[in-house]
Design an enzyme around this catalytic site. Structure first.
Site, PDB file in Angstrom:
ATOM      1  N   ASN A   7       0.877  -1.171   0.000  1.00  0.00           N
ATOM      2  CA  ASN A   7       0.000   0.000   0.000  1.00  0.00           C
ATOM      3  C   ASN A   7       0.915   1.223   0.000  1.00  0.00           C
ATOM      4  OD1 ASN A   7      -1.799   2.076   0.437  1.00  0.00           O
ATOM      5  ND2 ASN A   7      -2.800   1.145   2.200  1.00  0.00           N
ATOM      6  N   LYS A  14       3.326   0.803   3.178  1.00  0.00           N
ATOM      7  CA  LYS A  14       2.969  -0.290   4.078  1.00  0.00           C
ATOM      8  C   LYS A  14       3.102  -1.608   3.334  1.00  0.00           C
ATOM      9  CE  LYS A  14      -0.510   2.375   6.641  1.00  0.00           C
ATOM     10  NZ  LYS A  14      -1.953   2.454   7.002  1.00  0.00           N
ATOM     11  N   HIS A 208     -17.828   1.561   7.476  1.00  0.00           N
ATOM     12  CA  HIS A 208     -16.371   1.621   7.620  1.00  0.00           C
ATOM     13  C   HIS A 208     -16.051   3.020   8.125  1.00  0.00           C
ATOM     14  CE1 HIS A 208     -12.090   0.820   6.326  1.00  0.00           C
ATOM     15  NE2 HIS A 208     -12.094   2.143   6.452  1.00  0.00           N
ATOM     16  N   GLY A 210     -13.341   5.292  10.226  1.00  0.00           N
ATOM     17  CA  GLY A 210     -12.063   5.550  10.871  1.00  0.00           C
ATOM     18  C   GLY A 210     -11.831   7.040  10.779  1.00  0.00           C
ATOM     19  N   ASN A 211     -10.600   7.480  10.479  1.00  0.00           N
ATOM     20  CA  ASN A 211     -10.394   8.907  10.267  1.00  0.00           C
ATOM     21  C   ASN A 211     -11.151   9.356   9.020  1.00  0.00           C
ATOM     22  OD1 ASN A 211      -9.076  11.434  10.979  1.00  0.00           O
ATOM     23  ND2 ASN A 211      -7.935  11.177   9.091  1.00  0.00           N
ATOM     24  N   GLY A 212     -11.176   8.481   8.008  1.00  0.00           N
ATOM     25  CA  GLY A 212     -12.106   8.622   6.901  1.00  0.00           C
ATOM     26  C   GLY A 212     -13.243   7.651   7.150  1.00  0.00           C
ATOM     27  N   GLY A 331     -11.215   1.692  12.535  1.00  0.00           N
ATOM     28  CA  GLY A 331     -10.780   2.142  13.849  1.00  0.00           C
ATOM     29  C   GLY A 331     -11.874   2.625  14.770  1.00  0.00           C
ATOM     30  N   GLY A 333     -15.273   2.402  14.122  1.00  0.00           N
ATOM     31  CA  GLY A 333     -16.361   1.423  14.119  1.00  0.00           C
ATOM     32  C   GLY A 333     -16.117   0.249  15.033  1.00  0.00           C
ATOM     33  N   ASN A 335     -13.957   0.207  17.695  1.00  0.00           N
ATOM     34  CA  ASN A 335     -13.515   0.516  19.058  1.00  0.00           C
ATOM     35  C   ASN A 335     -14.370   1.508  19.823  1.00  0.00           C
ATOM     36  OD1 ASN A 335     -10.966  -1.070  19.021  1.00  0.00           O
ATOM     37  ND2 ASN A 335     -10.448   0.321  17.351  1.00  0.00           N
ATOM     38  N   GLU A 385      -8.313  -5.466   4.811  1.00  0.00           N
ATOM     39  CA  GLU A 385      -8.189  -5.112   3.398  1.00  0.00           C
ATOM     40  C   GLU A 385      -6.975  -5.768   2.755  1.00  0.00           C
ATOM     41  OE1 GLU A 385      -9.616  -0.682   2.940  1.00  0.00           O
ATOM     42  OE2 GLU A 385      -8.794  -0.968   4.945  1.00  0.00           O
TER      43      GLU A 385
END
Length: 402
Positions: A7, A14, A208, A210-212, A331, A333, A335, A385
């Site tokens: 990624n 990553k 989904h 997270g930050n997005g 993240g 969703g 936690n 993913e």
């Protein structure tokens, strides 16, 4: 078969190396600050000590070379040589209308990805750098591209078209494409498996966040609508993105504040959302902490976030004429139990009954957080993913090898 999943960002890379015999992760890691003399490579081989290296990494070729050196190192490596990598899978954000599924990297695929640079200027060029660097460092190794947008190519025209002059679609392909497709695909299938029901028979809303963040209506196993649009800016209120807003705000603010196109784009993508409303942070953990301390701006940010998420769930229930399951992932969703609690207690008209104790449990496995009597089942499913990319790469490479 060993598959390296990459990624690639503009200044980061990553990676995960999978053994597809049992889908185990042999190693994973992250290269940060590419383009600087103090780049950081963090390598985590399974069953061995973690390794961190700080050095000059000025471009992606060097980043890939250093990753391969870590993977094959005698002390902290996990494979004997580069020859043990059978294929490489790349995450690419935007596939436009060219790619309705993952594809083998060839000259045609690379040309089309470059043609989509304008639709994902921060992501597709970075992915291409990762592809090129892999070709240089692993010549002859087959590569596969897996697109965030591909899962949403099943949306009907009534869902993906904007009510603007059609010439803009004909000339520039201005339409809704969505994002996070690999995640929505993975968790919808995992939810059906958990519920022991055929995916084809289910209406699922996947969140989904997270930050997005994005919400998708999955009917019969395919995406029929999703909250993100031509870019990841549309839809939910996010960490630093505004989400939905009146388009007239853009020229109005540009005129009043004498902003350039670049400046207003930065404002909406990097300085809006939770960060703008709270004035404190884009991180939901900080927002909840501030709310619990009685900070009014954090409270407002939380309430706006929950309200907008709830409206999308309601609208997609209407779009599919019902819903069998709601799934939370990523993240926030996975936690933010308080957010799920507030949200689900405001959706009782759907017949949802929250299991308060189950909702508080933290686990890395799929789990149900609704009661057995709930008319709509609610699940928390950790997304993966990278595994989707590895599986698609494995399938496509096996196909070309016969």
């Amino acid at each position: 078969m060993n598959i390296l999943v990459i990624n690639s960002g503009s200044s980061s890379l990553k990676y995960q190396l999978y053994n597809m015999t049992d889908e185990s992760v042999l190693a994973k890691g992250l290269v940060e600050r590419i383009g600087m003399d103090s780049s950081i490579l963090n390598h985590k081989p399974t069953g061995k000590a973690e390794v961190t290296e700080v050095s000059e990494i000025l471009e992606h070729n060097t980043a890939i070379r250093k990753v391969l050196a870590c993977l094959t190192d005698k002390e902290h490596g996990v494979i004997e040589s580069i020859n043990k990598i059978d294929a490489v899978g790349h995450r690419v954000v935007h596939g436009g209308e060219f790619f309705k599924a993952s594809a083998l990297v060839d000259a045609d695929a690379k040309t089309k990805i470059r043609q989509l640079f304008d639709l994902a200027p921060l992501h597709n060029p970075a992915a291409m750098m990762g592809i090129t660097a892999s070709e240089v460092n692993m010549p002859g190794v087959p590569q596969v591209v897996v697109f965030d947008t591909a899962f949403h190519q099943t949306m009907p025209e009534k869902a993906y078209m904007y009510a603007i002059p059609r010439v803009l679609y004909n000339k520039y392909k201005v339409r809704r494409y969505g994002a996070h497709g690999t995640s929505h695909d993975f968790v919808s299938k995992a939810a059906a498996e958990y519920l022991e029901r055929p995916l084809e028979d289910l209406k699922i809303i996947t969140c989904h966040i997270g930050n997005g963040g994005s919400v998708t209506a999955v009917q019969g196993g395919v995406s029929v609508d999703t909250s993100m649009g031509m870019t990841p800016l549309e839809g939910l209120m996010m960490g630093t993105r505004s989400g939905d807003l009146d388009p007239a705000i853009v020229p109005y603010v540009m005129n009043k504040e004498e902003l350039s196109v670049g400046e207003v784009n930065s404002m909406l993508n990097k300085h809006s959302g939770l960060l703008a409303i709270s004035g404190v942070s884009s991180d939901m953990r900080d927002i909840i902490d501030g709310m619990e301390k009685g900070e009014p701006n954090s409270t407002l940010a939380f309430e706006m976030y929950e309200y907008r998420l709830r409206k999308y769930i309601g609208s997609y229930t209407a779009a599919m004429n019902g819903v069998d399951a709601i799934v939370f992932t990523a993240g926030v969703g996975e936690n933010a139990s308080l957010l799920r609690e507030k949200l689900l207690n405001n959706l009782t008209f759907l017949g949802i009954e929250l299991d308060a104790e189950a909702n508080k449990v933290r686990s890395g496995d799929p789990r149900r957080i609704s009661t057995a009597n709930s008319k709509v089942q609610v699940l928390v499913v950790p997304t993966n993913e990278e595994l989707v990319i590895a599986r698609d790469t494995h399938r496509i490479v096996q196909g070309i090898n016969g």
